[in-house]
Structures are given as C-alpha cells and as structure tokens.
Scaffold this motif. Structure first.
Motif, PDB file in Angstrom:
ATOM      1  N   LYS A  53      -2.975   6.207  -1.534  1.00 51.29           N
ATOM      2  CA  LYS A  53      -3.824   5.635  -0.627  1.00 51.29           C
ATOM      3  C   LYS A  53      -4.649   4.621  -1.176  1.00 51.29           C
ATOM      4  O   LYS A  53      -4.672   3.446  -0.676  1.00 51.29           O
ATOM      5  CB  LYS A  53      -4.275   6.708   0.417  1.00 51.29           C
ATOM      6  CG  LYS A  53      -5.143   5.877   1.269  1.00 51.29           C
ATOM      7  CD  LYS A  53      -5.779   7.331   2.222  1.00 51.29           C
ATOM      8  CE  LYS A  53      -6.516   6.615   3.255  1.00 51.29           C
ATOM      9  NZ  LYS A  53      -7.983   6.414   2.604  1.00 51.29           N
ATOM     10  N   GLU A  54      -5.473   5.187  -1.905  1.00 53.86           N
ATOM     11  CA  GLU A  54      -6.729   4.510  -2.588  1.00 53.86           C
ATOM     12  C   GLU A  54      -5.916   3.024  -3.267  1.00 53.86           C
ATOM     13  O   GLU A  54      -6.680   2.180  -3.408  1.00 53.86           O
ATOM     14  CB  GLU A  54      -7.456   5.172  -3.306  1.00 53.86           C
ATOM     15  CG  GLU A  54      -8.071   6.142  -2.374  1.00 53.86           C
ATOM     16  CD  GLU A  54      -9.501   6.851  -2.996  1.00 53.86           C
ATOM     17  OE1 GLU A  54      -9.767   6.823  -4.177  1.00 53.86           O
ATOM     18  OE2 GLU A  54     -10.122   7.498  -2.235  1.00 53.86           O
ATOM     19  N   GLU A  91      -5.071   0.481  -1.044  1.00 58.01           N
ATOM     20  CA  GLU A  91      -6.142  -0.216  -0.300  1.00 58.01           C
ATOM     21  C   GLU A  91      -6.919  -1.123  -1.273  1.00 58.01           C
ATOM     22  O   GLU A  91      -7.245  -2.273  -1.081  1.00 58.01           O
ATOM     23  CB  GLU A  91      -7.268   0.949   0.175  1.00 58.01           C
ATOM     24  CG  GLU A  91      -6.678   1.779   1.290  1.00 58.01           C
ATOM     25  CD  GLU A  91      -7.837   2.795   1.577  1.00 58.01           C
ATOM     26  OE1 GLU A  91      -7.511   3.570   2.555  1.00 58.01           O
ATOM     27  OE2 GLU A  91      -8.681   2.982   0.776  1.00 58.01           O
ATOM     28  N   ARG A  93      -0.112  -1.119   1.604  1.00 55.41           N
ATOM     29  CA  ARG A  93       0.327   0.243   1.437  1.00 55.41           C
ATOM     30  C   ARG A  93       1.201   0.240   0.532  1.00 55.41           C
ATOM     31  O   ARG A  93       2.292  -0.530   0.363  1.00 55.41           O
ATOM     32  CB  ARG A  93       1.056   0.698   2.795  1.00 55.41           C
ATOM     33  CG  ARG A  93       1.419   2.066   2.643  1.00 55.41           C
ATOM     34  CD  ARG A  93       1.899   2.720   4.149  1.00 55.41           C
ATOM     35  NE  ARG A  93       2.497   3.981   4.010  1.00 55.41           N
ATOM     36  CZ  ARG A  93       1.686   5.097   4.136  1.00 55.41           C
ATOM     37  NH1 ARG A  93       0.506   4.858   4.117  1.00 55.41           N
ATOM     38  NH2 ARG A  93       2.350   6.425   4.086  1.00 55.41           N
TER      39      ARG A  93
END
Length: 472
Positions: free
Chosen positions: A384-385, A388, A393
């Motif tokens: 996820k990070e 980001e 994604r």
C-alpha cells in the motif's frame, strides 16, 4: 600451532572473517566456529521469492572501505562484484518523492537550495544562515540530531538526516552519537567549522574520488557469507550451527566453552576465544570475568526491523524513479525505506525477467509495535505505502517474503566511542579473549569484517607470544 585450538563464538560476517584470519595467521591450528543461528552468515541471508533468489538482509556494502572488496577477492569472488545500476534515491516527504539533493553529508546539504521541495523557502534560509553563525568547538559527544538542528535547523534533521540515519541504524537522530555515527561532522564540530563547509568538502572529495560508493555481488551479498563458509570448511574449520554457548570459564591453559542442554552440558576447551556475538550475550558470557566489560556491553541497546520483499508482475507497475526512497519518521508512515531491487541491480533484473523485485524495510528503535503484526499485514502495508509513494496501486504480488531481524542493529548512543574504549580496556585484562562485531566500531559489512579480522589478529599475536615467550 598444531596443538592450538581457537573458538569463534558467532557465525555472522564478523565471526566468519575472524575465522578466516585465524586460518592464515595460525596455520595448523584447529579453528571452531559456534553459531546460535540455523546457518552461518548472520544478516547476510538470501531466499527464493517468486523464483528469484534475492537478499533478505544486507544487500550492499560500502565500496570506499577496502575490507569487503578485499575479502571477496581473497575467496575468489572478484568476478562477481557488481555496482548499482543507479544510486539515485528519493525522499518521500510532504506528499511527494523528492530527489535526494546531491552533495549531502549524512543529510546536511552543501547547497541548501538544492533541497527545495524537501525543505520550504524558510527552512532553506535558516540552513543558509549557518555559515555566519558563531561556532563553539565541541569538547564532548552530543547527539547528531541535537547538534545539526542547532546549527542548520530542525527541518534538516527531520527531512534529511533522520531518514538517512534510519536507513543505517534504524535509530533516531536525536539519540545517536555524532562522534560515532557521523565522524566527519563530529570532526568539523570539534574544529569549530560550519557544517555546511564540512558538507562542501565531503562533496568535493566524493566527486574527485570518482569510484562507486557501494558494491554488491551477483547473486546477492549472501554469496559472500556462503562462499566464505565454504572456503573455511575447505581449510578444515569446523562450523557448528544451532549451538548456543551458555557459559565461558577460565582454565589454566585458556578458556572452556559450555554448550548443550543444561542436563547434558558439552565442554570445549580452547586456547583462545573470539566473541563475535551481539552485546547482550557478550555481556552475559563476560559477567563472571569482567564486571566492567559486562556492564558496558549491557548498556548497548538494539533496534529490531523487518525486510518485506515483493515480487510483482511488471505489467501494471507505476514508474519507479531511481534506486528507491527513504521515509522520514515525521511522515508517520509504517515503512522507513523502499529499494527497487530490479532497478538497482542488473543481476536482479536479469533473474526476474518480466517480474519486478522491490523491498521495504519496517521498524525503528523503540517502535517494535509494527513488527508484532502478522506477515500478511506487513506485506499489505508495504504494498500500500510503496504504491502511494509511486502514485499508483501496485499489482498483486506474485510472491512475498518477510524477514524479521530481532535485535539487528546496535544503537550508538551519545558516548558510544568512550564506551567502546572502556570495553577494550576491560577485555585487555582477559588474555586470550577478544570481542568483535557490529556493536563496537561500525555496523556496515566492511566495518564488521575489520572488527573480526582485528580481533583474530590480536588472538594470534597473543598465542604466538605465548609460544615464543614474548607475552605474559
């Protein structure tokens, strides 16, 4: 030396390097390496993830120190040495990836204006004032963060120094020793020199040097430990894994190491010992023999961390600029860095083919809560990070791997250099025993190799003097 026996306690790169030095300095001696882990190599470890063998521990070494390159050459790995395809790193801060400004000395920029974006105009102006501020030469150690913040402003610490120090020590700039962790800044402070001037000098020296800063090995840095282990075994060294040394005793001729379960202890008598283990087990083993050394070692704290490796399909991947990025703690993210392995290392890209390999590191000193999460949670937050940070994604991983390193990195707190000197003085009163490892004079691979080889050389000198009558 045919009847001489030496034990190395600890099978990380420091211990293996010590054994290698002993083989050369004490021909004919019996050398035994006792390692608590399931395999030798310590933090040099690989795993197959998505069909690609990659490092899940240290993945590079400083090339401007000779010890790692020299050892690799000695054991026949000169042809496997590799340098990063790119070292262009970024910092994920204030909602975007910003290129790491060139010419920094552990985050202190030689040209503050080059950090625009990471720093705002007011923070850059504060940094630029440093040249004109009076400097009172330091006479005792202070924390990196406190001193740098005082000189160039807290933003430089929070946005630049913290992520770089976190990448090396998994620690916090306001707790780490200036003298031990950034000696070039320490020396400038002792001279009463502005830090910006010291950063300029370092940038000029680096540009004039022209040689790569970092090196790795085709197949991964774990190859260094694996090949060294094989070379040691070929020379008659006995390497025993899954073996904890429970106690250390003095004997008339040297030392006795006790291993095995408490109901069935196994004793090994040796002429000398190199303790190449972390500070806590070293403190425990030395407690009956040197209270000062044991006490000082017990005061060395450690940080735990985890490496999350992701292997992903190239299709659907957002662009990956450079070699990866660092994350300042002030951002409040879980990950503290990400390396784009298949962009950084040509051999990884070749092995991965249509796949992309990247990794993220998690965990800082005193922040172990994140590491108590399940593997799948760490994989999810890393995916996820990193996504980001890259602005999109990430596709679902083909495979993932979580390597946890409990108590991996010693914290060089304020006063560390003096602490190490006191440990050395205390250990000097224990003939035939030396200590080595990351807890003393550097956490990088070359520093650990130097520590192990130096301890072995001291042991060999002691034993040779004993034979010739030149010692105690």
């Amino acid at each position: 030396m045919a009847s001489t026996r030496v034990a190395v306690v600890g099978g990380g790169i420091s211990g293996l390097a010590a054994a290698w030095q002993l083989v050369h300095d004490l021909p004919g001696a019996e050398v035994v390496v006792l390692d608590a882990s399931d395999r030798p190599g310590g933090k040099l470890r690989s795993a197959v993830v998505g069909g690609v063998r990659i490092d899940v521990g240290a993945e590079s070494m400083l090339a401007r120190r000779p010890e790692g390159l020299d050892l690799a050459t000695e054991i026949g790995l000169a042809g496997a040495l590799a340098h990063p395809a790119t070292t262009r790193a970024s910092v994920w801060s204030r909602g975007a990836l910003h290129p790491m400004p060139g010419g920094t000395l552990m985050g202190v920029p030689a040209n503050p204006a080059a950090a625009l974006g990471l720093l705002d105009a007011e923070e850059i102006a504060r940094d630029e004032q440093e040249r004109d501020l009076p400097v009172t030469p330091l006479t005792q150690d202070v924390s990196v963060g406190d001193y740098v913040a005082e000189r160039v402003g807290p933003a430089v610490v929070d946005r630049l120094v913290e992520p770089l120090l976190g990448g090396v020590y998994a620690g916090h700039a306001r707790l780490l020793s200036l003298q031990a962790t950034v000696p070039a800044l320490w020396q400038a402070a002792v001279r009463g020199e502005p830090l910006t001037v010291a950063a300029e000098r370092a940038a000029s020296a680096a540009a004039a040097n022209g040689t790569p800063v970092f090196a790795g090995l085709r197949g991964g840095m774990a190859t260094l430990a694996e090949s060294l282990h094989a070379a040691l075994v070929a020379r008659g060294v006995r390497v025993v894994s899954d073996t904890i040394v429970r106690s250390l005793e003095r004997t008339p001729g040297g030392w006795r190491l006790v291993t095995g379960p408490v109901p069935a202890p196994v004793a090994l008598d040796v002429d000398a010992v190199v303790l190449s283990v972390p500070a806590a087990p070293a403190a425990r083993l030395l407690a009956p023999h040197s209270a000062p050394a044991s006490t000082e070692l017990a005061g060395v704290d450690y940080a735990s961390m985890a490496i999350v490796s992701l292997v992903l399909p190239r299709a659907g991947m957002p662009p990956m600029p450079g070699s990866g990025f660092l994350v300042p703690p002030v951002e409040g993210r879980t990950i503290k860095a990400s390396t784009f392995s298949s962009a950084k290392w040509g051999w990884v890209a070749e092995a991965a083919g249509d796949l992309v390999v990247l990794r993220a590191s998690i965990g800082r000193h005193g922040e172990e809560a994140d590491l108590q999460r399940a593997d799948q949670d760490l994989v999810a937050v890393a995916r996820k990070e990193v996504g980001e940070a890259l602005g999109g994604r990430l596709p679902a991983p083909v495979d993932a791997h979580v390597q946890r390193w409990g108590g991996a990195l010693p914290q060089y707190a304020v006063g560390h250099v003096e602490r190490v000197a006191r440990i050395g003085e205390a250990v000097a009163g224990l003939p035939g025993l030396e200590v080595a490892g990351a807890a003393y004079q550097g956490v990088g691979i070359p520093a650990c190799i130097a520590s192990g080889r130096g301890a072995a050389l001291a042991v060999a000198t002691h034993l040779q003097d004993r034979v010739t009558g030149g010692g105690e």
